[in-house]
Design a protein around this motif. Structure first.
Motif, PDB file in Angstrom:
ATOM      1  N   PHE A  54       0.835  -1.211   0.000  1.00  0.00           N
ATOM      2  CA  PHE A  54       0.000   0.000   0.000  1.00  0.00           C
ATOM      3  C   PHE A  54       0.866   1.256   0.000  1.00  0.00           C
ATOM      4  CE2 PHE A  54      -1.837   3.172   3.026  1.00  0.00           C
ATOM      5  CZ  PHE A  54      -2.808   3.697   2.186  1.00  0.00           C
ATOM      6  N   ASN A  55       1.871   1.286   0.871  1.00  0.00           N
ATOM      7  CA  ASN A  55       2.744   2.455   0.955  1.00  0.00           C
ATOM      8  C   ASN A  55       3.536   2.668  -0.331  1.00  0.00           C
ATOM      9  OD1 ASN A  55       1.981   3.114   3.594  1.00  0.00           O
ATOM     10  ND2 ASN A  55       3.513   1.759   4.508  1.00  0.00           N
ATOM     11  N   SER A  56       3.975   1.571  -0.921  1.00  0.00           N
ATOM     12  CA  SER A  56       4.714   1.676  -2.187  1.00  0.00           C
ATOM     13  C   SER A  56       3.808   2.176  -3.303  1.00  0.00           C
ATOM     14  CB  SER A  56       5.301   0.311  -2.570  1.00  0.00           C
ATOM     15  OG  SER A  56       6.292  -0.084  -1.654  1.00  0.00           O
ATOM     16  N   LEU A  57       2.583   1.656  -3.329  1.00  0.00           N
ATOM     17  CA  LEU A  57       1.646   2.052  -4.371  1.00  0.00           C
ATOM     18  C   LEU A  57       1.313   3.536  -4.265  1.00  0.00           C
ATOM     19  CD1 LEU A  57      -0.046   1.145  -6.756  1.00  0.00           C
ATOM     20  CD2 LEU A  57      -1.835   0.422  -5.169  1.00  0.00           C
ATOM     21  N   LEU A  58       1.070   4.011  -3.043  1.00  0.00           N
ATOM     22  CA  LEU A  58       0.793   5.439  -2.857  1.00  0.00           C
ATOM     23  C   LEU A  58       1.996   6.302  -3.235  1.00  0.00           C
ATOM     24  CD1 LEU A  58      -1.251   5.932   0.441  1.00  0.00           C
ATOM     25  CD2 LEU A  58      -2.029   6.146  -1.911  1.00  0.00           C
ATOM     26  N   LYS A  59       3.187   5.835  -2.853  1.00  0.00           N
ATOM     27  CA  LYS A  59       4.416   6.599  -3.128  1.00  0.00           C
ATOM     28  C   LYS A  59       4.636   6.761  -4.625  1.00  0.00           C
ATOM     29  CE  LYS A  59       9.442   6.416  -2.458  1.00  0.00           C
ATOM     30  NZ  LYS A  59      10.560   5.636  -1.853  1.00  0.00           N
ATOM     31  N   TYR A  60       4.490   5.660  -5.350  1.00  0.00           N
ATOM     32  CA  TYR A  60       4.842   5.696  -6.773  1.00  0.00           C
ATOM     33  C   TYR A  60       3.699   6.163  -7.678  1.00  0.00           C
ATOM     34  CZ  TYR A  60       9.201   3.493  -5.426  1.00  0.00           C
ATOM     35  OH  TYR A  60      10.429   3.241  -4.841  1.00  0.00           O
ATOM     36  N   THR A  61       2.529   6.320  -7.110  1.00  0.00           N
ATOM     37  CA  THR A  61       1.432   6.879  -7.905  1.00  0.00           C
ATOM     38  C   THR A  61       1.180   8.353  -7.574  1.00  0.00           C
ATOM     39  OG1 THR A  61      -0.175   6.019  -6.294  1.00  0.00           O
ATOM     40  CG2 THR A  61       0.236   4.683  -8.274  1.00  0.00           C
ATOM     41  N   LYS A  62       1.947   8.896  -6.658  1.00  0.00           N
ATOM     42  CA  LYS A  62       1.765  10.303  -6.278  1.00  0.00           C
ATOM     43  C   LYS A  62       1.916  11.217  -7.497  1.00  0.00           C
ATOM     44  CE  LYS A  62       3.202  13.774  -2.908  1.00  0.00           C
ATOM     45  NZ  LYS A  62       4.116  14.091  -1.771  1.00  0.00           N
ATOM     46  N   ALA A  63       2.802  10.839  -8.412  1.00  0.00           N
ATOM     47  CA  ALA A  63       2.998  11.643  -9.617  1.00  0.00           C
ATOM     48  C   ALA A  63       1.721  11.745 -10.435  1.00  0.00           C
ATOM     49  CB  ALA A  63       4.118  11.050 -10.482  1.00  0.00           C
ATOM     50  N   LEU A  64       0.884  10.697 -10.390  1.00  0.00           N
ATOM     51  CA  LEU A  64      -0.381  10.735 -11.115  1.00  0.00           C
ATOM     52  C   LEU A  64      -1.283  11.829 -10.557  1.00  0.00           C
ATOM     53  CD1 LEU A  64      -1.240   6.917 -11.413  1.00  0.00           C
ATOM     54  CD2 LEU A  64      -0.307   8.412 -13.185  1.00  0.00           C
ATOM     55  N   SER A  65      -1.301  11.944  -9.234  1.00  0.00           N
ATOM     56  CA  SER A  65      -2.124  12.970  -8.596  1.00  0.00           C
ATOM     57  C   SER A  65      -1.633  14.371  -8.957  1.00  0.00           C
ATOM     58  CB  SER A  65      -2.104  12.775  -7.078  1.00  0.00           C
ATOM     59  OG  SER A  65      -2.889  13.755  -6.438  1.00  0.00           O
ATOM     60  N   VAL A  66      -0.320  14.544  -8.979  1.00  0.00           N
ATOM     61  CA  VAL A  66       0.253  15.838  -9.350  1.00  0.00           C
ATOM     62  C   VAL A  66      -0.106  16.173 -10.797  1.00  0.00           C
ATOM     63  CG1 VAL A  66       2.401  17.122  -9.718  1.00  0.00           C
ATOM     64  CG2 VAL A  66       2.134  15.676  -7.693  1.00  0.00           C
ATOM     65  N   ALA A  67      -0.005  15.163 -11.669  1.00  0.00           N
ATOM     66  CA  ALA A  67      -0.335  15.375 -13.084  1.00  0.00           C
ATOM     67  C   ALA A  67      -1.792  15.771 -13.254  1.00  0.00           C
ATOM     68  CB  ALA A  67      -0.034  14.105 -13.878  1.00  0.00           C
ATOM     69  N   LEU A  68      -2.675  15.100 -12.509  1.00  0.00           N
ATOM     70  CA  LEU A  68      -4.098  15.426 -12.596  1.00  0.00           C
ATOM     71  C   LEU A  68      -4.357  16.839 -12.108  1.00  0.00           C
ATOM     72  CD1 LEU A  68      -6.974  14.494 -13.213  1.00  0.00           C
ATOM     73  CD2 LEU A  68      -7.111  13.566 -10.890  1.00  0.00           C
ATOM     74  N   GLY A  69      -3.640  17.244 -11.055  1.00  0.00           N
ATOM     75  CA  GLY A  69      -3.801  18.599 -10.535  1.00  0.00           C
ATOM     76  C   GLY A  69      -3.426  19.666 -11.540  1.00  0.00           C
ATOM     77  N   TYR A  70      -2.380  19.416 -12.303  1.00  0.00           N
ATOM     78  CA  TYR A  70      -1.983  20.364 -13.344  1.00  0.00           C
ATOM     79  C   TYR A  70      -2.980  20.375 -14.498  1.00  0.00           C
ATOM     80  CZ  TYR A  70       2.500  21.818 -11.438  1.00  0.00           C
ATOM     81  OH  TYR A  70       3.470  22.400 -10.658  1.00  0.00           O
ATOM     82  N   ARG A  71      -3.578  19.237 -14.764  1.00  0.00           N
ATOM     83  CA  ARG A  71      -4.562  19.140 -15.865  1.00  0.00           C
ATOM     84  C   ARG A  71      -5.881  19.782 -15.455  1.00  0.00           C
ATOM     85  NH1 ARG A  71      -6.592  15.661 -19.854  1.00  0.00           N
ATOM     86  NH2 ARG A  71      -7.712  17.154 -21.171  1.00  0.00           N
ATOM     87  N   ASP A  72      -6.329  19.461 -14.235  1.00  0.00           N
ATOM     88  CA  ASP A  72      -7.627  19.972 -13.770  1.00  0.00           C
ATOM     89  C   ASP A  72      -7.636  19.956 -12.242  1.00  0.00           C
ATOM     90  OD1 ASP A  72     -10.243  20.781 -13.500  1.00  0.00           O
ATOM     91  OD2 ASP A  72     -11.100  18.829 -13.993  1.00  0.00           O
ATOM     92  N   LEU A  73      -7.318  21.093 -11.642  1.00  0.00           N
ATOM     93  CA  LEU A  73      -7.187  21.179 -10.191  1.00  0.00           C
ATOM     94  C   LEU A  73      -8.478  20.797  -9.481  1.00  0.00           C
ATOM     95  CD1 LEU A  73      -5.488  21.880  -7.717  1.00  0.00           C
ATOM     96  CD2 LEU A  73      -6.200  24.275  -8.002  1.00  0.00           C
ATOM     97  N   SER A  74      -9.625  21.182 -10.042  1.00  0.00           N
ATOM     98  CA  SER A  74     -10.899  20.883  -9.383  1.00  0.00           C
ATOM     99  C   SER A  74     -11.114  19.373  -9.260  1.00  0.00           C
ATOM    100  CB  SER A  74     -12.065  21.520 -10.140  1.00  0.00           C
ATOM    101  OG  SER A  74     -12.198  20.969 -11.437  1.00  0.00           O
ATOM    102  N   THR A  75     -10.680  18.611 -10.265  1.00  0.00           N
ATOM    103  CA  THR A  75     -10.823  17.155 -10.206  1.00  0.00           C
ATOM    104  C   THR A  75      -9.894  16.575  -9.145  1.00  0.00           C
ATOM    105  OG1 THR A  75     -11.492  16.970 -12.522  1.00  0.00           O
ATOM    106  CG2 THR A  75     -10.566  15.005 -11.510  1.00  0.00           C
ATOM    107  N   GLN A  76      -8.691  17.111  -9.030  1.00  0.00           N
ATOM    108  CA  GLN A  76      -7.775  16.630  -8.001  1.00  0.00           C
ATOM    109  C   GLN A  76      -8.346  16.876  -6.601  1.00  0.00           C
ATOM    110  OE1 GLN A  76      -4.236  18.893  -7.250  1.00  0.00           O
ATOM    111  NE2 GLN A  76      -3.046  17.111  -6.608  1.00  0.00           N
ATOM    112  N   LEU A  77      -8.853  18.077  -6.358  1.00  0.00           N
ATOM    113  CA  LEU A  77      -9.416  18.410  -5.044  1.00  0.00           C
ATOM    114  C   LEU A  77     -10.653  17.569  -4.751  1.00  0.00           C
ATOM    115  CD1 LEU A  77      -9.012  22.296  -5.158  1.00  0.00           C
ATOM    116  CD2 LEU A  77      -7.561  20.632  -3.967  1.00  0.00           C
ATOM    117  N   HIS A  78     -11.472  17.366  -5.771  1.00  0.00           N
ATOM    118  CA  HIS A  78     -12.646  16.503  -5.649  1.00  0.00           C
ATOM    119  C   HIS A  78     -12.216  15.094  -5.232  1.00  0.00           C
ATOM    120  CE1 HIS A  78     -16.185  14.145  -6.803  1.00  0.00           C
ATOM    121  NE2 HIS A  78     -15.440  13.517  -7.696  1.00  0.00           N
ATOM    122  N   SER A  79     -11.164  14.581  -5.845  1.00  0.00           N
ATOM    123  CA  SER A  79     -10.693  13.228  -5.542  1.00  0.00           C
ATOM    124  C   SER A  79     -10.234  13.112  -4.091  1.00  0.00           C
ATOM    125  CB  SER A  79      -9.554  12.845  -6.494  1.00  0.00           C
ATOM    126  OG  SER A  79     -10.017  12.773  -7.823  1.00  0.00           O
TER     127      SER A  79
END
Length: 202
Positions: free
Chosen positions: A8-33
């Motif tokens: 779980f910790n590894s998955l969260l660590k290595y997928t954090k970049a996905l969240s950052v990418a989504l935030g740059y694409r659409d901040l409202s969707t990131q905050l919603h998530s």
């Protein structure tokens, strides 16, 4: 469906970049998530999910909309309601999200990907992408569905006004048994009253 703490910790660590990418694409969707994750975890714990199930739910709820990265800007960022063709394209985000999560090839990603795929299935079988119904829909996907809808309705959009907590709950109750699992909605109706993510009452 288990996700041990180390994985779980590894998955969260290595997928954090996905969240950052989504935030740059659409901040409202990131905050919603982020809000959907909080609501989903509270509901999951109240329903007695195991520690490992909660771990999987955290990942899936955090990235339930990650597939929107693959939706064209003119649809994703459209300030008005989508037409039929645009909506069909938007609906692809659950399958795109599944594909993105699976592509990480990290331990636990396959379980999370499945939950992402099914978070828009409806309890009556009229959802997408696979028209699953009832308990054939993974319980964590059913949980995310409720949390996702509550927050989506609560946030102001250009095509609808801010809705009060009571109005949101009226809408969700009207669709319970159709979109939402009745048993999960009963629990949600209790926990949302004291949640930090509850919309304003007035």
């Amino acid at each position: 469906m288990k996700l041990e703490d180390q994985a779980f910790n590894s998955l969260l660590k290595y997928t954090k970049a996905l969240s950052v990418a989504l935030g740059y694409r659409d901040l409202s969707t990131q905050l919603h998530s982020e809000r959907v994750q909080g609501l989903s975890v509270s509901l999951g714990k109240s329903c007695g999910l195991s520690h490992n199930e909660i771990n999987t739910l955290i990942v899936a709820a955090s990235f339930h909309d990650i597939g929107k990265i693959g939706i064209p800007d003119h649809i994703l960022l459209k300030p008005s309601k989508l037409d039929k063709t645009e909506w069909e394209t938007m609906k692809q985000h659950s399958e795109i999200g599944e594909e993105i999560m699976r592509a990480t090839e990290l331990e636990g990603s396959q379980q999370a990907a499945l939950l992402i795929r099914h978070h828009h299935e409806h309890y009556n079988g009229m959802g997408y992408p696979d028209n699953l119904s009832g308990e054939k829909i993974p319980i964590c996907s059913r949980i995310i569905s409720i949390a996702d809808s509550y927050d989506a309705i609560a946030v102001k959009r250009s095509y609808h006004h801010v809705r009060t907590h009571s109005k949101i709950m009226d809408i969700l109750h009207q669709e319970t048994g159709e979109k939402y699992d009745p048993d999960l909605m009963r629990v949600f109706a209790e926990i949302i009253e004291s949640s930090q993510f509850r919309a304003a009452k007035t």
